[in-house]
Design a protein around this motif. Structure first.
Motif, PDB file in Angstrom:
ATOM      1  N   PRO A 146     -48.988  19.711  49.744  1.00  0.00           N
ATOM      2  CA  PRO A 146     -50.512  18.937  49.562  1.00  0.00           C
ATOM      3  C   PRO A 146     -50.761  18.421  48.107  1.00  0.00           C
ATOM      4  N   ALA A 147     -50.221  19.115  46.835  1.00  0.00           N
ATOM      5  CA  ALA A 147     -50.231  18.643  45.784  1.00  0.00           C
ATOM      6  C   ALA A 147     -49.511  17.259  45.404  1.00  0.00           C
ATOM      7  N   VAL A 148     -47.858  17.653  46.108  1.00  0.00           N
ATOM      8  CA  VAL A 148     -47.487  16.525  46.195  1.00  0.00           C
ATOM      9  C   VAL A 148     -48.348  14.747  46.619  1.00  0.00           C
ATOM     10  N   ALA A 149     -48.978  15.334  47.998  1.00  0.00           N
ATOM     11  CA  ALA A 149     -49.241  14.118  48.513  1.00  0.00           C
ATOM     12  C   ALA A 149     -50.466  13.873  47.956  1.00  0.00           C
ATOM     13  N   GLN A 150     -51.244  14.602  47.445  1.00  0.00           N
ATOM     14  CA  GLN A 150     -52.809  14.344  46.351  1.00  0.00           C
ATOM     15  C   GLN A 150     -51.901  13.116  45.504  1.00  0.00           C
ATOM     16  N   LEU A 151     -50.711  13.488  44.559  1.00  0.00           N
ATOM     17  CA  LEU A 151     -50.215  13.125  43.233  1.00  0.00           C
ATOM     18  C   LEU A 151     -49.838  11.129  44.120  1.00  0.00           C
ATOM     19  N   ALA A 152     -49.250  11.172  45.418  1.00  0.00           N
ATOM     20  CA  ALA A 152     -48.301   9.842  45.935  1.00  0.00           C
ATOM     21  C   ALA A 152     -48.939   9.905  47.014  1.00  0.00           C
ATOM     22  N   ALA A 153     -50.287   9.380  47.262  1.00  0.00           N
ATOM     23  CA  ALA A 153     -51.649   8.919  47.618  1.00  0.00           C
ATOM     24  C   ALA A 153     -52.525   7.689  46.858  1.00  0.00           C
ATOM     25  N   GLY A 154     -51.688   8.144  44.918  1.00  0.00           N
ATOM     26  CA  GLY A 154     -52.159   7.465  45.323  1.00  0.00           C
ATOM     27  C   GLY A 154     -51.068   5.722  44.113  1.00  0.00           C
ATOM     28  N   PHE A 155     -49.743   5.794  44.558  1.00  0.00           N
ATOM     29  CA  PHE A 155     -48.497   4.804  44.349  1.00  0.00           C
ATOM     30  C   PHE A 155     -48.446   3.896  45.368  1.00  0.00           C
ATOM     31  N   THR A 156     -48.070   2.816  43.919  1.00  0.00           N
ATOM     32  CA  THR A 156     -48.307   1.761  44.407  1.00  0.00           C
ATOM     33  C   THR A 156     -46.314   1.338  44.696  1.00  0.00           C
ATOM     34  N   GLY A 157     -45.898   0.492  45.217  1.00  0.00           N
ATOM     35  CA  GLY A 157     -44.567  -0.114  44.697  1.00  0.00           C
ATOM     36  C   GLY A 157     -44.117  -0.563  43.793  1.00  0.00           C
ATOM     37  N   LEU A 158     -43.454  -0.058  43.323  1.00  0.00           N
ATOM     38  CA  LEU A 158     -42.042  -0.734  41.556  1.00  0.00           C
ATOM     39  C   LEU A 158     -41.770  -2.381  41.687  1.00  0.00           C
ATOM     40  N   PRO A 159     -42.831  -3.008  40.495  1.00  0.00           N
ATOM     41  CA  PRO A 159     -42.495  -4.608  40.865  1.00  0.00           C
ATOM     42  C   PRO A 159     -41.268  -5.665  41.081  1.00  0.00           C
ATOM     43  N   ARG A 160     -40.581  -5.892  41.888  1.00  0.00           N
ATOM     44  CA  ARG A 160     -39.002  -6.618  41.980  1.00  0.00           C
ATOM     45  C   ARG A 160     -39.067  -7.340  40.190  1.00  0.00           C
ATOM     46  N   ASP A 161     -39.719  -8.122  40.303  1.00  0.00           N
ATOM     47  CA  ASP A 161     -39.025  -8.772  38.716  1.00  0.00           C
ATOM     48  C   ASP A 161     -40.306  -7.793  37.075  1.00  0.00           C
ATOM     49  N   LEU A 162     -40.065  -6.662  37.003  1.00  0.00           N
ATOM     50  CA  LEU A 162     -39.838  -5.840  35.869  1.00  0.00           C
ATOM     51  C   LEU A 162     -40.104  -6.482  34.591  1.00  0.00           C
ATOM     52  N   ALA A 163     -39.611  -7.350  34.508  1.00  0.00           N
ATOM     53  CA  ALA A 163     -39.441  -8.294  32.981  1.00  0.00           C
ATOM     54  C   ALA A 163     -40.429  -8.710  33.012  1.00  0.00           C
ATOM     55  N   ALA A 164     -40.862  -9.496  33.794  1.00  0.00           N
ATOM     56  CA  ALA A 164     -42.414  -9.915  33.859  1.00  0.00           C
ATOM     57  C   ALA A 164     -43.482  -9.233  34.421  1.00  0.00           C
ATOM     58  N   ALA A 165     -43.131  -7.805  34.630  1.00  0.00           N
ATOM     59  CA  ALA A 165     -44.345  -7.430  34.762  1.00  0.00           C
ATOM     60  C   ALA A 165     -44.160  -6.403  33.507  1.00  0.00           C
TER      61      ALA A 165
END
Length: 338
Positions: A146-165
């Motif tokens: 459950p602690a992993v789920a609490q942390l991961a619930a707010g995750f978003t995907g990483l940007p595909r264009d890392l330099a621009a991000a």
């Protein structure tokens, strides 16, 4: 895993922190206006939450989350204990907590992102559940925790264009510093490049950087993870001396100076049970080779053991923070922090 001092998991909304008299609020770093056929829009604003205690210290702290996380990573732990933001306020620091553009409450609808990491991926980084050395995670670990789920619930995907991000994040952070005045930056993991870039843009507004297990090692390329630090510490351009007109000018075997970071105290913090700890020494060495006064701060050498990559949310997060603020007290000795 065997843990020291583990207690029953709190409900995520239960807080045990002592009350503190403070003021708090939020605002947006609005960024640029972009003209369109039907009017202008804001280009990737950044959400900022702040809290300031009575009798605050003169230098504030800006907390920059890592990876696909968000500012809530600093507010509380996955098992409902106080996070670093609250402890810092308790210790009389004014705190600014950001959601990097494209994460949390900072919209970036035009940004193409990779898929959100699965729970198995989050557990592999923060709490695999099979490491007897990693004793401070507040749960059994693994994808079903459950602690992993609490942390991961707010995750978003990483940007595909890392330099621009990264360039955007560094710019927004520099804009925030122009409003807060000189501040300390505490960054985590993949949030570190925003800190390096903001300090490169506005060295006059950064008093110190604490990089909690920053992404690395320098110049690393992992195409399958979308990671390519072509500029050493970042995917976006940094200022080097001799100047580099492109990343291709840089040779990892022949370090160049980072003149705009030269007078900046930096701590690179490493935990003793983290799967990502190996990048810390090379990052610190790269900074020192570039003329930056960087200290490799190993928690184990300060008697703090059992931590993984998410040390700010683990059972002994207060002990970890005490190591960080102890270093800051020394680094900011010239600034009246009473």
């Amino acid at each position: 895993m065997t843990r020291t001092g583990e207690s029953a998991m709190h409900a995520p909304w239960t807080f045990t922190q002592a009350p503190v008299t403070s003021r708090r609020g939020f605002f947006w770093v609005t960024g640029d206006r972009v003209a369109g056929p039907d009017g202008s829009r804001l280009d990737s604003p950044m959400y900022v939450e702040w809290e300031s205690p009575v009798n605050a210290r003169p230098v504030p702290v800006v907390l920059v989350h890592g990876g696909g996380g968000q500012g809530t990573d600093w507010l509380a732990t996955p098992d409902g204990r106080p996070g670093w933001a609250g402890y810092l306020v308790q210790d009389r620091w004014t705190v600014f907590v950001v959601d990097r553009p494209g994460h949390g409450r900072s919209p970036r609808p035009d940004a193409a992102t990779a898929p959100v990491p699965p729970l198995e991926g989050a557990a592999a980084i923060f709490a695999p559940g099979t490491d007897e050395v990693h004793t401070q995670w507040p749960g059994p670990g693994g994808a079903g925790d459950p602690a992993v789920a609490q942390l991961a619930a707010g995750f978003t995907g990483l940007p595909r264009d890392l330099a621009a991000a990264q360039a955007l994040e560094g710019a927004r952070l520099a804009e925030l510093l122009a409003q807060t005045g000189p501040a300390v930056l505490i960054t985590h993991s993949a949030g570190a490049p925003a800190g390096w870039l903001a300090a490169d843009a506005r060295p006059d507004l950064v008093k110190a950087i604490v990089a909690i297990e920053p992404v690395g090692p320098p110049f690393v390329r992992i195409p399958e993870a979308g990671l390519s630090l072509d500029w050493g510490l970042t995917a976006a351009p940094l200022t080097y001396d001799p100047p580099a007109t492109s990343a291709g000018d840089l040779d990892p075997r022949r370090p160049r100076a980072l003149p705009r970071l030269a007078n900046l105290p930096v701590a690179v913090v490493e935990a003793d049970a983290s799967p990502l700890a190996a990048a810390c020494r090379p990052v610190a060495e790269h900074l020192n080779g570039a003329g930056v006064a960087a200290q490799h701060l190993r928690l184990a050498e300060h008697g703090v053991h059992g931590n993984g990559h998410g040390m700010m949310v683990e059972l002994n997060n207060r002990e970890v923070l005490d190591v960080v603020t102890g270093w800051l007290d020394t680094a900011l000795a010239g600034d009246d922090q009473r």
